[in-house]
Design an enzyme around this catalytic site. Sequence first.
Site, PDB file in Angstrom:
ATOM      1  N   PHE B 122     -10.952   6.098 -24.876  1.00 18.10           N
ATOM      2  CA  PHE B 122      -9.578   5.751 -25.201  1.00 18.10           C
ATOM      3  C   PHE B 122      -8.947   5.083 -23.988  1.00 18.10           C
ATOM      4  CE2 PHE B 122      -5.037   7.273 -25.506  1.00 18.10           C
ATOM      5  CZ  PHE B 122      -4.701   6.567 -26.646  1.00 18.10           C
ATOM      6  N   GLU B 363      -4.239  13.378 -19.595  1.00 19.12           N
ATOM      7  CA  GLU B 363      -3.638  13.451 -20.942  1.00 19.12           C
ATOM      8  C   GLU B 363      -2.203  13.950 -20.842  1.00 19.12           C
ATOM      9  OE1 GLU B 363      -5.736  14.458 -24.451  1.00 19.12           O
ATOM     10  OE2 GLU B 363      -7.687  13.971 -23.584  1.00 19.12           O
TER      11      GLU B 363
END
Lengths: 264, 384
Positions: B122, B363
């Site tokens: 990602f 994250e």
Amino acid sequence: MNIVVCVKQVPGTMEVKMNKETNTIIREGVEAIINPFDTYAIEEGLRIKEQTGGRVTALSMGIPAVAELLRSTIGLGVDEAVLLSDRAFAGADTLATAYALSKGVDKIGNVDLIICGKQATDGDTAQVGPSLAEKLGYPHTTYVRKIEEIRDGYIRCQRMTEDGYEVVEMPLPAVITVVKEINEPRLPSLKNMMRAKKAVINVWTADDIGADKNLCGLKGSPTQVVKTFVPVHEIESEMIEGDAAEQAKKLAEKLMTMKFPVCG
Amino acid sequence: MNYFLTEEQQMIKELAAKIAEEKIAPVAIQYDEEGKFPHDIMKVLADSDLCGVYIPEEYGGLGGGILEMALVVEELSRACGGISLAFAGTGLGTFPIILFGNDEQKQKYLPDIASGKKLAAFGLTEADAGSDAAGVRTTAVLDGDEYVLNGTKQWITNGGEADVYTVVACTNRSKGARGFSAFIVEKGTPGFSFGKKENKMGIRASCTSELVFENCRIPKENLLAREGMGFIVAMKTLDRTRPGVAAQALGIAQGAFEEAVKYSKQRVQFGQPISSFQAIQHILADMAIQIEASRALVYQTCRFIDSGAKDFSKESAMCKVFASDTAMKVTTDAVQVLGGYGYMKEYPVEKKMRDAKITQIYEGTNQIQRNVIALELIKEFSKK
């Protein structure tokens, strides 16, 4: 290719307890594992199947609880599992075991190759594989470390020896026993574990396989175990420290005081 | 503690634990030292069907949810928080497709990820777009039937190793965060290359690299959702994958705790095992309390998400913060219990302490998570 892999339950510990009356191993209440050498047999069976197609059947003779161990072989990818379980099989030596297994193999039918571990870690006899071959009238090769080629009616494999290996060709059906050098066993897969959970383990009695009960279990076992004991290790050892010269000196002094005639 | 996992979830946990113990633990220190990517372990995971636990059945997965993913991450991380990231990072790269991909995109990419044939990654973070994700500079311009990508993504987990990348780029600068769009980019596309591989403090078996786009042309069919949805794709994905980071932290903490207990029973000082000293016992007890609380929050958050809940940014942030702060504390204490040995690389706990640190950072830093939690709280209370 129709493959049968013979699997034995062994104690997962080195502290084996014996039944003093029958001189057989007490298997109840002891953590049970698949004989480690048999895990290589299973893996080889699965690899051959992946290469040639066909089926892999795991076959064992033992107490009803062995069904759960057989279930775990389905988790690895084995198609079907058969347990030979009957009071008549109890107390079998390697000959009676080979007889029962041979009747099991007969009932499975159309078998091309039987794979066994080279020996079991509890009895360490390495006899069942070859005896099974004799009972079935199949050729066999022990200590197989590599299958070089396998196809319809033919197998060529490397048999490990102390100083190298021999190349052995055999017609199929045949029996091989394998050593740990042959492969690295896989771990189970989720899909196979789920299949295993639902799988029905076939349990066959002596009657189911048409076995002569006089040839099964204790009755069919010419081996008579008269006595068993756990060896007691009473040797006291002492480490002698220091460099080589010092060690030799201390050792010599010690031996001299021990009054061994040779040192006198 | 019994978490009343289903039979299937229990099986997933046991299988992942088996792989961790037999395959990962023996190589964890070596892979950390060498910074070696765990291709061999990923092959084992693929053969065991674990790669697709969170992917829908119609695309070759097992049809599980966030909890199934978290169970795998937790168990793998018990043995190595870096190696587990090859799996977890793929989850992060895959969720945009699961959540926002059309059927064609799902058919094209998910089966290979589910089977473990392909890894995913990602790409959101950039040099100037960290906590402030709206600072993305990478651009995507529609030119005929293709988008042309330019820019550089930074610190991308699985960068260079993954085959499928979901990337956020700016399609309309004037719209700010609403001008972002998400794309699928395949490795090997001309104009798409990888920058330097980062030399990290921890999670060293995981590969972290730059993604470099220089006039990289991708078919316009690779747009996820619609133009302008990029920020939402990213945020909704991260809401779902934060429990994955939490599970990674949980596993690292559990692994460190187990090492500390084991060591305390073997290490003899003053004529007795150090586990007999209250000073050590209390440390161990605190570790156990925090880990169990962390696990309860992580599993329950996963279940909440898997139940089909609509809004769970707060819970997702909470479990990530709590589990990662716990991991940092527990691993630090584990080093303390092992004393001088704990500080040495021959023993596995200093690595776990290094691995734990990142879970407080990536994250979304724990500070940003607290912002998210506080904002949600204020929103909730203003409704009352």
